[in-house]
Design an enzyme around this catalytic site. Structure first.
Site, mmCIF file in Angstrom:
data_model
loop_
_atom_site.group_PDB
_atom_site.id
_atom_site.type_symbol
_atom_site.label_atom_id
_atom_site.label_comp_id
_atom_site.label_asym_id
_atom_site.label_seq_id
_atom_site.Cartn_x
_atom_site.Cartn_y
_atom_site.Cartn_z
ATOM 1 N N ASP A 123 -11.715 -4.801 13.318
ATOM 2 C CA ASP A 123 -10.838 -3.948 14.147
ATOM 3 C C ASP A 123 -10.697 -2.592 13.461
ATOM 4 O O ASP A 123 -9.601 -2.063 13.306
ATOM 5 C CB ASP A 123 -9.472 -4.613 14.331
ATOM 6 C CG ASP A 123 -8.625 -3.926 15.408
ATOM 7 O OD1 ASP A 123 -9.164 -3.115 16.176
ATOM 8 O OD2 ASP A 123 -7.411 -4.204 15.472
ATOM 9 N N LEU A 157 0.844 -1.195 0.000
ATOM 10 C CA LEU A 157 0.000 0.000 0.000
ATOM 11 C C LEU A 157 0.879 1.245 0.000
ATOM 12 O O LEU A 157 1.708 1.420 0.887
ATOM 13 C CB LEU A 157 -0.894 0.035 1.242
ATOM 14 C CG LEU A 157 -2.089 -0.906 1.311
ATOM 15 C CD1 LEU A 157 -2.823 -0.696 2.633
ATOM 16 C CD2 LEU A 157 -3.028 -0.675 0.143
#
Length: 323
Positions: free
Chosen positions: A219, A103
């Site tokens: 999460d 990323l």
């Protein structure tokens, strides 16, 4: 993983040539070492993100994250990195690895989909779960153990969402917390009352309308959301990472999102327009608080201290109102 030497197990899993592949330290991770792996494939540079760890939980942790990311990727491919491999390192069989797409967080590269975070999350939260092996209908749970922070999560399949949340989340985390922090009779009694009375009252199978299992990140605090370019392709996208997925009620996701904040009013307005609050709508705030409770208890289990008071505050309110 010293210097630029890439472990042979990672090279084999990705089908890369050692002579054209390097690895360098990149970023930080609370429970692992993290790296950027760079290689040349068909004359083009290709990057991956690698985590390694040698704690007793590293193998299960990475397998859980691998399966979590790919469950999300299978529904909304431009929302998260794809995970490519996980396993034991060849140079040290007690060290384990996870390899995902790289990323480029903070990228401003043009040509992205233009989809908002609310649109992507809505697609994730409205796509029905697949039928797991050995069953004849979608179930609540997940095929493997996942970790929320340092806490292992038993995701054994359940037909009932209320059953799953009471037993696989609330009762499970209070046991882990007591093991870590010592006996706490008042907290344990409050959790038991919440699991036994409030859970069936607020999220019972015959009470909340239209609940069905969908994949949730698990999460999703603001630190696990960002904007970036995935795998060097296309433009910048709204992305999530460090997933701890489960097939559950979509509103379960919202508990930790509200606990720590960071998602603005425009997000919530757009998200609700795409995923309306389940009926009874007047109990939505209390349901989200019930889901937030798990994360207070999980933080107490991991860190101790002040998170106990947040958990007790939620339970006092809910147990007074519904108990």
């Amino acid at each position: 993983m010293a210097g630029s030497k890439v472990d042979a197990a990672i090279l084999e899993a990705l089908g890369l040539d050692a002579g054209s592949t390097t690895i360098t330290s990149h970023g930080s991770s609370g429970f692992a070492s993290s790296f950027k792996l760079s290689s040349t494939v068909d004359g083009k540079e290709k990057n991956y993100f690698v985590k390694t760890g040698n704690t007793p939980d590293s193998e299960l942790m990475f397998k859980g994250e691998h399966e979590s990311l790919n469950a999300i990727y299978s529904v909304v491919p431009n929302l998260c990195p794809k995970s490519h491999a996980n396993g034991a390192c060849q140079s040290d069989p007690k060290r384990f690895f996870l390899v995902t797409d790289f990323l480029e967080l903070g990228s401003s590269h043009p040509g992205g989909s233009g989809q908002s975070f609310a649109q992507k999350l809505a697609k994730l939260h409205t796509t029905p779960a697949p039928v797991p092996a050995g069953f004849d209908k979608p179930m609540y749970g997940f095929p493997v153990t996942t970790f929320c922070g340092a806490s292992p999560q038993d995701n054994s399949w359940k037909a009932s969402w209320a059953d799953f949340y009471a037993n696989n989340r609330l009762r499970a985390i209070i046991r882990q917390g007591i093991e870590a922090n010592g006996a706490d009779p008042d907290l344990a009694a409050a959790v038991e009352k919440t699991a036994a009375v409030v859970v069936p009252r607020l999220i019972g199978d015959d009470h909340v309308k239209g609940v069905y299992p969908v994949i949730v990140h698990g999460d999703l605090w603001s630190g696990n959301h960002g904007r970036g370019r995935i795998a060097g392709k296309g433009g910048v996208e709204e992305v999530v990472f460090d997933a701890s997925a489960v097939y559950g009620h979509s509103e379960y996701e919202l508990g930790i999102m509200r606990m720590f904040g960071g998602f603005g009013s425009s997000f919530w307005k757009e998200y609700e327009s795409l995923v309306p609050k389940a009926e009874p709508k007047e109990e939505w705030d209390d349901r989200v608080a019930l889901y937030e409770l798990y994360h207070h208890l999980n933080h107490w289990a991991i860190f101790g201290g002040g998170y106990r008071s947040g958990a007790m505050s939620i339970m006092r309110k809910l147990n007074t109102k519904y108990g």
